[in-house]
Design an enzyme around this catalytic site. Structure first.
Site, short mmCIF file in Angstrom:
data_model
loop_
_atom_site.label_atom_id
_atom_site.label_comp_id
_atom_site.label_asym_id
_atom_site.label_seq_id
_atom_site.Cartn_x
_atom_site.Cartn_y
_atom_site.Cartn_z
N GLU A 139 0.83 -1.21 0.00
CA GLU A 139 0.00 0.00 0.00
C GLU A 139 0.87 1.26 0.00
OE1 GLU A 139 -3.06 0.23 -0.59
OE2 GLU A 139 -3.63 -1.86 -0.40
N TYR A 168 -5.90 5.94 5.23
CA TYR A 168 -6.03 5.04 4.08
C TYR A 168 -5.29 3.72 4.35
CZ TYR A 168 -4.86 2.87 -0.28
OH TYR A 168 -4.68 1.93 -1.25
N ASP A 195 -9.35 5.31 -1.84
CA ASP A 195 -8.22 5.88 -2.60
C ASP A 195 -8.77 6.61 -3.82
OD1 ASP A 195 -8.96 3.92 -4.36
OD2 ASP A 195 -6.96 3.01 -4.53
N CYS A 255 -13.61 1.47 -14.28
CA CYS A 255 -14.10 2.84 -14.12
C CYS A 255 -12.91 3.80 -14.17
CB CYS A 255 -14.85 2.97 -12.80
SG CYS A 255 -15.82 4.49 -12.70
N CYS A 268 -18.12 0.99 -19.25
CA CYS A 268 -19.37 0.79 -18.51
C CYS A 268 -20.12 -0.47 -18.96
CB CYS A 268 -20.27 2.00 -18.66
SG CYS A 268 -19.50 3.50 -18.03
N CYS A 306 -19.17 -3.18 -16.68
CA CYS A 306 -19.11 -2.84 -15.25
C CYS A 306 -20.24 -3.53 -14.49
CB CYS A 306 -19.21 -1.33 -15.08
SG CYS A 306 -19.22 -0.84 -13.34
N CYS A 331 -25.82 2.71 -11.80
CA CYS A 331 -24.84 3.81 -11.74
C CYS A 331 -25.44 5.12 -12.26
CB CYS A 331 -23.60 3.45 -12.55
SG CYS A 331 -22.45 4.82 -12.68
#
Ligand code: SF4
Length: 354
Positions: free
Chosen positions: A33, A116, A134, A188, A195, A198, A204
């Site tokens: 991370e 985070y 994030d 995305c 899309c 997705c 959405c």
């Protein structure tokens, strides 16, 4: 829960096979991370593998001198991350016997671990139900909910953390968080999100209302500052003069050549009239130099325009000996230096810089 189920189903099928995905070790998750903040996955993988190989356990990282950690980090930029990484490793070893606290509340108390990273470790390693937000997650949430809070504003953190919490799967929070980040990275995306494939498209907001290009909203960028760095690569009897940068400016703790910084471009003969020149060369103005090409180095809010002047001197002025360390040729390439200087060294001494 349909949101989570669709997302998890998509993730299990399409996630990338990344080395930190096959572990629940908090140390490995933390390392990945920290490396991946402000770094692309393709570049981050090499650094992650290099770090794990060199420091298989947190104790190995903690007992290594900071200079060696910075050297291994070289090229990744944002060196504060490496310094914090080292500091936190030492703290976990000295105060916690090398074991990470096992929840968000304990992790966030550690210096060098922000919300985070604490959420990522708590949810992925310890399955605690805390959301990770994030840049990728921000984008998915802003589009999915049609939320117009500027993602680089102060309000963004709370707004999007609340939304992320609202849809978090409490049973599989680690998997859910990773799926959200992966969806933002793979589907995305900032430009041309896919899309059609997705798993969230049926609900959405941005997709259903044709507002994909309007979301997320971003406030105008801060103006970038341009700085001019003139470096002097000075050698004497095979040794090079270098100094470690201090203070709160960029590249703290990294080594660099003697430097004159100016606000605009300045020719060499004008540089030689400055006080900064005198601090490096004393009263000697007649040093012959070879000049490098001009290097441009981009940082987040600043552009560095740089030139390197190389010279061999017969007698070092007292100021050079006092303010700079003289480094032998073999040690020069072991020092942790900013990427800008590394590029110059690669151009001038490609064999040594390898
Ligand atoms: S449908 Fe499109 S805009 Fe909406 S979350 Fe999925 S990829 Fe993003």
């Amino acid at each position: 829960m349909v949101f989570s189920e669709n997302l998890a189903y998509w993730y299990i099928q399409f996630k990338r096979d990344l080395p930190w995905r096959n572990t629940s070790s908090p140390y490995c998750i933390w390392l990945s991370e920290v490396i991946l903040q402000q770094t692309r996955v393709n570049q981050g993988i090499h650094y992650y593998l290099r770090f794990i190989e060199r420091f298989p356990a947190i104790e190995d990282l903690a007992k290594t001198p900071l200079d060696d950690v910075l050297k291994l980090w070289q090229g990744l930029g944002y060196y504060t991350r490496a310094r914090n990484l080292h500091e936190t490793a030492k703290l976990i070893v000295s105060d916690f016997g090398g074991r990470f606290p096992e929840n968000y509340a304990g992790l966030i108390r550690l210096k060098g671990i922000g919300s985070y990273t604490a959420s990522a470790i708590a949810s992925i390693a310890f399955n605690e139900a805390v959301p990770v937000v994030d840049g990728n997650v921000l984008r998915v949430l802003a589009r999915f909910y049609g939320n117009r809070t500027a993602i680089n504003s102060k309000a963004a953190k709370k707004t999007f953390t609340d939304l992320a919490e609202h849809i978090l799967d409490p049973v599989h929070p680690g998997l859910h968080n990773q799926a959200m980040m992966e969806l933002g990275a793979l589907v995305c995306s900032t430009r041309n999100p896919d899309c059609r494939v997705c798993p969230l498209n049926s609900e959405c907001y941005a997709f259903l209302n044709h507002e994909i290009n309007e979301l997320p909203v971003k406030s105008p960028k801060r103006k970038s500052r341009t700085r001019h760095f003139y470096y002097f690569h000075i050698t004497y009897k095979g040794k090079t003069f270098m100094k470690k940068r201090n203070g709160s400016d960029i590249w703290h703790s990294l080594y660099e050549f003697p430097l004159i910084e100016t606000d605009g471009p300045v020719p060499l003969d004008a540089l030689s009239q400055t006080n900064a020149w005198e601090e490096i060369f004393g009263k000697n103005h007649a040093v012959p130099f070879s000049a490098s090409k001009t290097y441009k180095h981009q940082l987040t809010h600043q552009t560095i325009i740089s030139k390197f002047y190389r010279t061999e001197i017969n007698q070092p002025p007292e100021s050079l000996n006092r303010l700079f360390a003289s480094i032998s040729a073999d040690k020069l390439y072991e020092l942790a230096v900013p990427r800008l200087i590394e590029r110059y060294l690669e151009d001038t001494e490609p064999e040594m810089a390898k």
